[in-house]
Design a protein around this motif. Structure first.
Motif, PDB file in Angstrom:
ATOM      1  N   PHE A  94       0.844  -1.209   0.000  1.00 38.29           N
ATOM      2  CA  PHE A  94       0.000   0.000   0.000  1.00 38.29           C
ATOM      3  C   PHE A  94       0.879   1.258   0.000  1.00 38.29           C
ATOM      4  N   GLY A 118      -5.076   2.414  -5.436  1.00 33.83           N
ATOM      5  CA  GLY A 118      -4.361   1.359  -4.719  1.00 33.83           C
ATOM      6  C   GLY A 118      -4.760   1.302  -3.258  1.00 33.83           C
ATOM      7  N   GLN A 119      -3.981   2.002  -2.409  1.00 31.59           N
ATOM      8  CA  GLN A 119      -4.240   1.975  -0.964  1.00 31.59           C
ATOM      9  C   GLN A 119      -5.700   2.329  -0.674  1.00 31.59           C
ATOM     10  N   GLY A 120      -6.297   1.573   0.266  1.00 30.21           N
ATOM     11  CA  GLY A 120      -7.724   1.754   0.533  1.00 30.21           C
ATOM     12  C   GLY A 120      -7.996   2.867   1.521  1.00 30.21           C
ATOM     13  N   TYR A 141      -4.955 -10.459   4.331  1.00 30.90           N
ATOM     14  CA  TYR A 141      -4.481  -9.082   4.510  1.00 30.90           C
ATOM     15  C   TYR A 141      -2.992  -9.124   4.882  1.00 30.90           C
ATOM     16  N   ASN A 187     -10.658  -8.325   2.920  1.00 31.17           N
ATOM     17  CA  ASN A 187      -9.740  -7.495   2.152  1.00 31.17           C
ATOM     18  C   ASN A 187      -8.572  -8.386   1.754  1.00 31.17           C
ATOM     19  N   LYS A 197     -12.480   2.772   9.425  1.00 32.81           N
ATOM     20  CA  LYS A 197     -13.362   2.258   8.377  1.00 32.81           C
ATOM     21  C   LYS A 197     -14.810   2.651   8.619  1.00 32.81           C
ATOM     22  N   PHE A 246     -13.522  -2.413  -2.206  1.00 32.79           N
ATOM     23  CA  PHE A 246     -12.575  -2.848  -3.237  1.00 32.79           C
ATOM     24  C   PHE A 246     -13.266  -3.726  -4.261  1.00 32.79           C
ATOM     25  N   ARG A 263      -6.501  -5.503  -7.260  1.00 35.61           N
ATOM     26  CA  ARG A 263      -7.534  -4.900  -6.415  1.00 35.61           C
ATOM     27  C   ARG A 263      -7.587  -3.398  -6.669  1.00 35.61           C
TER      28      ARG A 263
HETATM   29  N1  GLN Z   1      -6.193  -1.191   4.790  1.00 33.88           N
HETATM   30  C1  GLN Z   1      -5.614  -0.458   3.706  1.00 33.88           C
HETATM   31  C2  GLN Z   1      -5.790  -1.200   2.390  1.00 33.88           C
HETATM   32  O1  GLN Z   1      -6.158  -2.314   2.370  1.00 33.88           O
HETATM   33  C3  GLN Z   1      -4.155  -0.224   3.863  1.00 33.88           C
HETATM   34  C4  GLN Z   1      -3.670   0.180   5.216  1.00 33.88           C
HETATM   35  C5  GLN Z   1      -2.217   0.520   5.186  1.00 33.88           C
HETATM   36  O2  GLN Z   1      -1.728   1.098   4.236  1.00 33.88           O
HETATM   37  N2  GLN Z   1      -1.536   0.095   6.184  1.00 33.88           N
HETATM   38  O3  GLN Z   1      -5.522  -0.657   1.363  1.00 33.88           O
END
Ligand code: GLN
Length: 384
Positions: free
Chosen positions: A13, A29-31, A118, A167, A227, A312, A357
């Motif tokens: 990320f 990219g990064q969520g 994850y 995720n 979140k 995502f 993703r």
């Molecule tokens: N949870 C976020 C994701 O899935 C990333 C979190 C992080 O960058 N540590 O993209």
């Protein structure tokens, strides 16, 4: 130095967000949501910085936040939690996950993981001395069989890590699946760490069922205010479970971060009292982004996997007619102006399926520019 960290790179990320910034690429990219969460919650935090509290809260968290968390989960998930003994506040879901691995794993213990997973799980299991036993989920439904689970458990299994909503795969575990995992945990005297940080991010008719409801006596449930309220940088996590589990978990937490910013804790306590309509509106806004991105991509011939929870969508490169690995396509896409996340880092060993993703909790204009760049990347992908 510790060899695990010495050999490790930055997270996928972090890498992709850095590349997106360097190259001026659209960041799918990064969520994280492009728009910050509710102003009234931010105002409570701002006021709490001016007026306090600004000194150490109790290590397990401000009583008002632990009470609000217990009440929130009573209302939304029917859980019956004593806030004094069953709730600990952490500095984000990631800290809760790390504290859980440190608290529950003895060197040599086996830990069952579901792949893809994850990115935090595997290195933390290893750092705690655990031996990963991986159950591979198969796309597009990401289901698993009793036999696969039976093969992963042994008399050394002490911990199982599940993630629902998932995720990166955006799947949601059914009650039957949770019960199956619970049956194996009970038979093998194992604890389940249930990463439920996406519990409020659900689509269509998907329902979230907490493992804490199915197996209250041996589950640590992990939640995340980042979140729930679209403040991913706040890093306020909620860990809930049986008193004996929270007791030992809290020992690991007290020597990781000890506690979490009290002003943010106060604001999250306020946020947790929001009515159902807030969470419905949040889901509707993510649903808007999902439809916008997925329809644009489908119009370009991309094949998307089902999305049940978490903001995502997964694209199947092979089914989309792209003959590249996930990692190669990710490099190609960034050159075309869009950052995406390849699936490879979510697998313990090589052989990840060619999936990427994309995060859709973005403004329309960002999603449109991202979809255009992906269409360019698809058209210019090498043909074999
Ligand atoms: N949870 C976020 C994701 O899935 C990333 C979190 C992080 O960058 N540590 O993209």
């Amino acid at each position: 130095m510790n060899s695990l960290y010495a050999a490790m790179g930055p997270t996928i990320f972090e890498q992709m967000s850095r590349l997106a910034a360097e190259k001026g690429a659209v960041n799918l990219g990064q969520g994280y949501p492009e728009d910050d969460g509710p102003l009234d919650i931010r105002e409570v935090a701002a006021r709490a910085i001016i007026e306090g509290p600004n000194q150490y809260p109790p290590s397990r968290g401000l009583p008002e936040l632990r009470e609000a968390a217990a009440e929130h989960y009573r209302m939304h998930q029917g859980l019956d939690l004593d806030w004094r003994t069953q709730v600990t506040i952490t500095s984000g879901g990631t800290e809760a996950l790390a504290a859980a691995m440190l608290a529950f794993i003895e060197p040599g213990d086996e830990v069952v993981l579901f792949e893809p997973f994850y990115d935090v799980y595997l290195p933390m299991v290893r750092r705690a001395g655990g031996v990963p036993r991986v159950v591979r989920l198969q796309p597009p439904l990401w289901a698993f069989e009793r036999e696969t689970l039976a093969a992963a458990f042994s008399d050394k299994t002490r911990l199982v890590i599940i993630n629902t909503p998932h995720n990166p795969a955006s799947s949601v575990m059914s009650r039957a699946e949770l019960e199956l995992v619970a049956e194996f945990c009970r038979a093998h005297d194992a604890i389940c760490v249930s990463d439920e940080v996406w519990e409020h991010v659900l689509f269509d008719d998907a329902q979230h069922i907490s493992m804490l409801e199915v197996m209250p006596e041996r589950t640590l449930k992990v939640g995340s205010a980042g979140k729930m309220f679209s403040f991913t940088g706040w890093k306020v996590g909620l860990a809930c479970g049986a008193p004996e589990i929270i007791e030992v978990f809290s020992k690991a937490h007290q020597y990781l971060t000890f506690t979490t910013a009290p002003n943010l804790q106060r604001a999250v306590a306020y946020g947790l009292t929001k009515p159902r309509s807030y969470f419905e509106a949040m889901r509707a806004s993510f649903q808007h982004g999902r439809v916008r991105l997925v329809s644009a991509l489908e119009g370009e011939g991309f094949v998307a996997l089902p999305v049940r929870g978490a903001y995502f969508v997964t694209i199947d490169l092979a089914a989309s007619g792209i003959v590249m690995s996930d990692v190669d396509f990710t490099k190609h896409a960034i050159a075309q102006g869009v950052a995406v996340i390849p699936y490879a880092p979510f697998y313990a060993s090589p052989g990840a399926p060619p999936l990427i993703r994309l995060c859709f909790s973005k403004r329309d204009e960002t999603l449109d520019r991202g979809a255009d760049a992906l269409a360019r990347a698809k058209r210019s992908a090498p043909k074999f």
